[in-house]
Design an enzyme around this catalytic site. Structure first.
Site, mmCIF file in Angstrom:
data_model
loop_
_atom_site.group_PDB
_atom_site.id
_atom_site.type_symbol
_atom_site.label_atom_id
_atom_site.label_comp_id
_atom_site.label_asym_id
_atom_site.label_seq_id
_atom_site.Cartn_x
_atom_site.Cartn_y
_atom_site.Cartn_z
ATOM 1 N N ARG A 82 -52.219 -7.978 31.117
ATOM 2 C CA ARG A 82 -52.238 -8.986 32.019
ATOM 3 C C ARG A 82 -51.336 -10.148 31.568
ATOM 4 N NH1 ARG A 82 -55.543 -13.107 31.972
ATOM 5 N NH2 ARG A 82 -57.411 -12.117 31.474
ATOM 6 N N LYS B 179 -37.028 -7.243 48.076
ATOM 7 C CA LYS B 179 -36.026 -7.150 48.870
ATOM 8 C C LYS B 179 -34.897 -6.398 48.348
ATOM 9 C CE LYS B 179 -38.452 -9.828 51.984
ATOM 10 N NZ LYS B 179 -39.716 -9.806 51.199
ATOM 11 N N ASP C 76 -34.074 -20.011 45.148
ATOM 12 C CA ASP C 76 -34.536 -18.699 45.421
ATOM 13 C C ASP C 76 -33.089 -17.882 45.849
ATOM 14 O OD1 ASP C 76 -35.535 -16.455 46.920
ATOM 15 O OD2 ASP C 76 -37.290 -17.622 47.494
ATOM 16 N N TYR D 22 -38.454 -19.932 53.323
ATOM 17 C CA TYR D 22 -39.325 -18.751 53.675
ATOM 18 C C TYR D 22 -40.652 -19.664 54.105
ATOM 19 C CZ TYR D 22 -42.314 -14.748 53.227
ATOM 20 O OH TYR D 22 -43.229 -13.700 53.668
#
Ligand code: PLP
Length: 369
Positions: free
Chosen positions: A33, A180, A156, A86
């Site tokens: 993790r 993407k 972004d 977004y």
């Protein structure tokens, strides 16, 4: 034996006896993790892609954005976002209102964003190319104003990997939805934060606390996808330009948005910002109304009607039901997101076959088909 490919380290834990082993980042490497060598390899490649100093990979783009917010914001912080960001990026910032974070939404232009930034602004997050109407933001103008007030500028860069270098334009952090273009095959979710400074201690601790590190198999798939990023992006950009030029002449199409078209209002900014004349695989266009848009989506055979973008398969999405679903109607109107708007993400298929499918779904009549 030195393998050609970095192996997938499917292990939860690493040996920890006596002095804990140190990763190259100086943190204990003992639990997946926190750190994992497959993830670390992906981070090394992403750092190279953006020209940053450090990188953290996440299990989605939204996990990277959540970590950015949680690490950088506190009670009373002011965040400036373009109103065409977004949807979930905006929603999450607004939800942080319950912890005392304030959000200011600006029209998506460099001037309006710069104007919204005040002495009290601590974080500005901009997408280089807005979604779905594909406005191109002059990030360097926003960076100047953010620097004046000491705000952190996050870019972004999901829509413009390879062609736009946010650090050269003055960004502090770059975030990506790897889902993407970067992974590129519509089969894996991922996200990243790339930092312009080597000091990412707080971001690293927030990722550890949130448990949002990318998993090793997904990291490996993203690494594999990255090998063809440039080839895919070139082909997708070429297909998008061919489709945009076709749509512009189509009698059923009211308007086309694509910064690669020479007469698009954002072409000049894109040409100035982008280091190569590649404008991405996303094109939006407007039909006369909802019925026409829905009929188009139903009639496609080759292009897949669905949300998402950037992958090898072409996708058509309906922004009022996906990217802009939660946007108030008056904001949609201001931005030009109508019920006739369709967003296409062109993949790597043959351009003529894509155009044939699009023309058939429009009922025929296009010039090239
Ligand atoms: N940023 C942009 C520009 C996006 O388009 C998306 C998703 O569509 C995200 C972030 C969120 O990424 P993810 O779906 O990987 O969480």
């Amino acid at each position: 034996m030195r393998p050609l490919h970095k192996p997938i380290y499917l292990t939860v834990a690493f040996e920890q006896v006596g002095e804990p082993g140190k990763s190259d980042r100086g943190f204990d490497l003992k639990y997946s993790r926190e750190e994992n060598p497959t993830v670390r390899e992906l981070e090394r490649k992403l750092r190279g892609l953006e020209g940053g100093k450090e990188t953290l990979a996440f299990n989605s783009g939204m996990a990277a954005i959540s970590c950015t917010y949680l690490s950088l914001l506190s009670k009373g912080s002011e965040v400036v976002l373009p109103m065409e960001s977004y949807g979930t990026t905006v929603q999450l910032a607004e939800e942080l209102g319950k912890f005392g974070v304030r959000v200011k939404l600006a029209y998506p232009s460099a001037e309006a964003i710069a104007e919204a930034i005040s002495d009290g602004t601590s974080l500005v997050l901009v997408e280089t190319v807005t979604n779905p109407t594909l406005k191109v933001i002059d990030v360097s103008e926003v960076a100047k104003r953010a620097r004046e007030v000491g705000a952190t500028l996050v870019v972004d860069n999901t829509f413009s990997p390879l062609v736009f270098r946010p650090f050269r334009a003055g960004a502090d952090l770059v975030v990506h939805s790897l889902t993407k273009y970067v992974a590129g095959h519509n089969d894996v979710l991922g996200g990243a934060i790339v930092s312009g400074s080597p000091d990412i201690g707080e971001l690293w601790h927030w990722r550890r606390r949130l448990g949002s590190i990318i998993q090793p198999v997904e990291a490996w798939l993203t690494l594999r996808g990255m090998k063809t990023l440039e080839l895919r992006f070139e082909r997708q950009s070429r297909n998008a330009l061919a489709v945009a030029e076709f749509l512009r002449e189509h009698p059923k199409v009211v308007e086309v948005h694509y910064p690669g078209l020479k007469d698009d209002p954002h072409h000049e900014t894109a040409e100035r910002l982008f280091e190569r004349p590649l404008f991405g695989g996303v094109v939006s266009f407007e039909l006369s109304g909802k019925a026409e848009a829905e009929a188009f989506l139903r009639s496609l055979r080759r292009v897949f009607p669905s949300p998402s973008l950037g992958g090898v398969e072409s996708i058509a999405s309906y922004p009022t039901k996906s990217a802009a679903k939660t946007m108030p109607p008056e904001r949609r109107k201001l931005l030009g997101i109508t019920e006739g708007l369709i967003r296409l993400s062109l993949g790597v298929e043959d351009a003529d076959e894509l155009i044939e499918d699009i023309d058939r779904a429009l009922g025929g009549g296009g010039a090239q088909a």
